[in-house]
Design a protein around this motif. Structure first.
Motif, PDB file in Angstrom:
ATOM      1  N   PHE A 142       0.982  -0.904   0.302  1.00  0.00           N
ATOM      2  CA  PHE A 142      -0.216  -0.261  -0.029  1.00  0.00           C
ATOM      3  C   PHE A 142       0.634   1.157   0.283  1.00  0.00           C
ATOM      4  CE2 PHE A 142      -2.586  -2.698   2.121  1.00  0.00           C
ATOM      5  CZ  PHE A 142      -3.675  -3.976   1.882  1.00  0.00           C
ATOM      6  N   MET A 143       0.438   2.530  -0.961  1.00  0.00           N
ATOM      7  CA  MET A 143       1.376   3.691  -0.557  1.00  0.00           C
ATOM      8  C   MET A 143       0.749   4.783  -0.860  1.00  0.00           C
ATOM      9  SD  MET A 143       4.334   2.667  -3.861  1.00  0.00           S
ATOM     10  CE  MET A 143       5.094   1.201  -3.995  1.00  0.00           C
ATOM     11  N   ASP A 144       0.823   5.621   0.509  1.00  0.00           N
ATOM     12  CA  ASP A 144      -0.064   6.657   0.689  1.00  0.00           C
ATOM     13  C   ASP A 144       0.466   7.688   0.411  1.00  0.00           C
ATOM     14  OD1 ASP A 144      -1.661   8.782   1.031  1.00  0.00           O
ATOM     15  OD2 ASP A 144      -1.833   8.574   3.275  1.00  0.00           O
ATOM     16  N   GLU A 145       0.520   8.223  -1.040  1.00  0.00           N
ATOM     17  CA  GLU A 145       0.688   9.867  -2.218  1.00  0.00           C
ATOM     18  C   GLU A 145       2.672   9.386  -1.744  1.00  0.00           C
ATOM     19  OE1 GLU A 145      -0.572  12.333  -3.442  1.00  0.00           O
ATOM     20  OE2 GLU A 145      -2.594  12.168  -2.748  1.00  0.00           O
ATOM     21  N   PRO A 146       2.966   8.579  -2.266  1.00  0.00           N
ATOM     22  CA  PRO A 146       4.787   8.325  -1.899  1.00  0.00           C
ATOM     23  C   PRO A 146       5.398   9.320  -2.456  1.00  0.00           C
ATOM     24  CG  PRO A 146       4.191   6.647  -3.860  1.00  0.00           C
ATOM     25  CD  PRO A 146       2.790   7.694  -3.102  1.00  0.00           C
ATOM     26  N   THR A 147       4.667  10.543  -3.694  1.00  0.00           N
ATOM     27  CA  THR A 147       5.854  11.163  -4.313  1.00  0.00           C
ATOM     28  C   THR A 147       5.576  13.112  -3.780  1.00  0.00           C
ATOM     29  OG1 THR A 147       4.199  11.377  -6.423  1.00  0.00           O
ATOM     30  CG2 THR A 147       6.098   9.941  -6.234  1.00  0.00           C
ATOM     31  N   ALA A 148       3.879  12.666  -2.733  1.00  0.00           N
ATOM     32  CA  ALA A 148       4.033  14.616  -2.403  1.00  0.00           C
ATOM     33  C   ALA A 148       4.970  14.853  -1.351  1.00  0.00           C
ATOM     34  CB  ALA A 148       2.740  14.236  -1.429  1.00  0.00           C
ATOM     35  N   GLY A 149       5.729  16.320  -1.454  1.00  0.00           N
ATOM     36  CA  GLY A 149       6.115  17.108  -1.396  1.00  0.00           C
ATOM     37  C   GLY A 149       7.243  17.294  -1.971  1.00  0.00           C
ATOM     38  N   LEU A 150       7.974  15.776  -2.346  1.00  0.00           N
ATOM     39  CA  LEU A 150       9.428  16.388  -3.599  1.00  0.00           C
ATOM     40  C   LEU A 150       9.161  17.249  -4.824  1.00  0.00           C
ATOM     41  CD1 LEU A 150       9.551  12.725  -3.476  1.00  0.00           C
ATOM     42  CD2 LEU A 150      10.341  13.887  -1.963  1.00  0.00           C
ATOM     43  N   ASP A 151       9.883  17.688  -4.858  1.00  0.00           N
ATOM     44  CA  ASP A 151      10.350  18.191  -6.059  1.00  0.00           C
ATOM     45  C   ASP A 151      10.786  17.633  -7.739  1.00  0.00           C
ATOM     46  OD1 ASP A 151      13.375  17.729  -6.646  1.00  0.00           O
ATOM     47  OD2 ASP A 151      14.209  19.177  -5.374  1.00  0.00           O
ATOM     48  N   ALA A 181      10.108  12.559 -10.149  1.00  0.00           N
ATOM     49  CA  ALA A 181      10.890  11.513 -11.549  1.00  0.00           C
ATOM     50  C   ALA A 181      11.531  10.186 -10.748  1.00  0.00           C
ATOM     51  CB  ALA A 181      10.870  12.352 -13.093  1.00  0.00           C
ATOM     52  N   ARG A 182      12.410  10.578 -10.420  1.00  0.00           N
ATOM     53  CA  ARG A 182      13.459   9.387 -10.598  1.00  0.00           C
ATOM     54  C   ARG A 182      13.176   8.600  -9.464  1.00  0.00           C
ATOM     55  NH1 ARG A 182      19.425  11.671  -8.177  1.00  0.00           N
ATOM     56  NH2 ARG A 182      19.886   8.815  -7.484  1.00  0.00           N
ATOM     57  N   LEU A 183      12.060   9.086  -8.061  1.00  0.00           N
ATOM     58  CA  LEU A 183      11.364   8.064  -7.721  1.00  0.00           C
ATOM     59  C   LEU A 183      10.297   6.559  -8.221  1.00  0.00           C
ATOM     60  CD1 LEU A 183      11.225   7.180  -4.382  1.00  0.00           C
ATOM     61  CD2 LEU A 183       9.601   8.986  -3.909  1.00  0.00           C
TER      62      LEU A 183
END
Length: 260
Positions: free
Chosen positions: A176-185, A190-192
């Motif tokens: 389960f993933m909750d907004e895993p890229t939120a808050g990143l530039d 993109a890398r994540l």
């Protein structure tokens, strides 16, 4: 029916209310082995409530939720005992928090953060645990030489990759993933996303991912569900939904972020 066509997770009419207000209502879907399903919606749409209910972090008020475990046994998750729930979360499931600091132990090293889940499932050989932690740091594009540093020494994007390693090291079947890229530039995000796409494919993971970002869904998900006001208003194959949205809310959501 072969195992490949048997849903790993099956939800039927799942409902969670808060003081008479619907967090999520009457949600039904199947998630198959190796499938990435994205739950999309604006803030307050009910997507995080649904994710927490599916992950048994929030108790459902109504509905049914079944999971086929590694032994092929179908488990009624809503009636599962607390010890069985904890065992499932420790062995077959992972949960990646939006804020990596919520998913990491701040007081122990990067290596210990990755190694602890292994110890929780019975690993005891310190050398092998440390070696596995180093391998996973490399796998999520972290410098293995920093294995003894605390999470605070890493950037936000690095902390998120560390949290992903902590969740995947035990070989879960469902994440389960909750907004895993939120808050990143944008560049870090993109890398994540590239990393997540590689890992989900190579590890044949089943993933339920919540996001408000249509771009994340486009890149990662096989299928998506669009939520508004606690209900699923549209679902289907990702490209199909995003290229030809049928519901007015989905059309608005897509038009606001994707060029026509």
């Amino acid at each position: 029916m072969t195992q490949a066509f048997t849903p790993l997770l099956r939800a039927r009419h799942l409902t969670k209310q808060y003081g008479g207000r619907n967090g999520c209502r009457d949600v039904s879907f199947d998630l198959y082995p190796g499938e990435v399903l994205c739950i999309v919606g604006e803030s307050g749409s009910g997507k995080t409530t649904l994710l927490n209910t599916l992950a048994l972090r929030t108790e459902a008020d109504a509905g049914a939720l079944d999971y086929v475990d590694a032994n092929g046994e179908t488990l009624d998750l809503l009636t599962l005992s607390e010890p069985r729930r904890r065992l499932l979360a420790r062995t077959e499931w992972g949960f990646v928090q939006q804020n990596p600091r919520d998913g990491l132990r701040a007081g122990v090293s990067a290596g210990a953060n990755i190694g602890e889940p292994l110890m929780a499932v019975g690993a005891r050989h310190y050398g092998r645990i440390r070696q596995t932690a180093q391998q996973w740091m490399q796998r999520v594009e972290l410098d293995a030489a920093r294995i003894d540093e605390l999470p605070a020494a890493f950037s936000g994007g690095m902390q998120q990759r560390l949290q992903i390693a902590r969740n995947l090291v035990t070989g879960p079947r469902l994440v389960f993933m909750d907004e895993p890229t939120a808050g990143l530039d944008v560049s870090v995000q993109a890398r994540l996303l590239d990393l997540l796409r590689t890992l989900t494919t190579t590890l044949h993971l089943s993933v339920l991912i919540v996001t408000h970002d249509i771009g994340v869904a486009r890149l990662l998900a096989h299928r998506l569900m669009v939520m508004q006001g606690g209900a699923v208003v549209e679902s289907g194959l990702t490209d199909q939904v995003l290229d030809d949205p049928q519901h007015p809310y989905t059309q608005t959501l897509v038009a606001s972020v994707l060029p026509v």
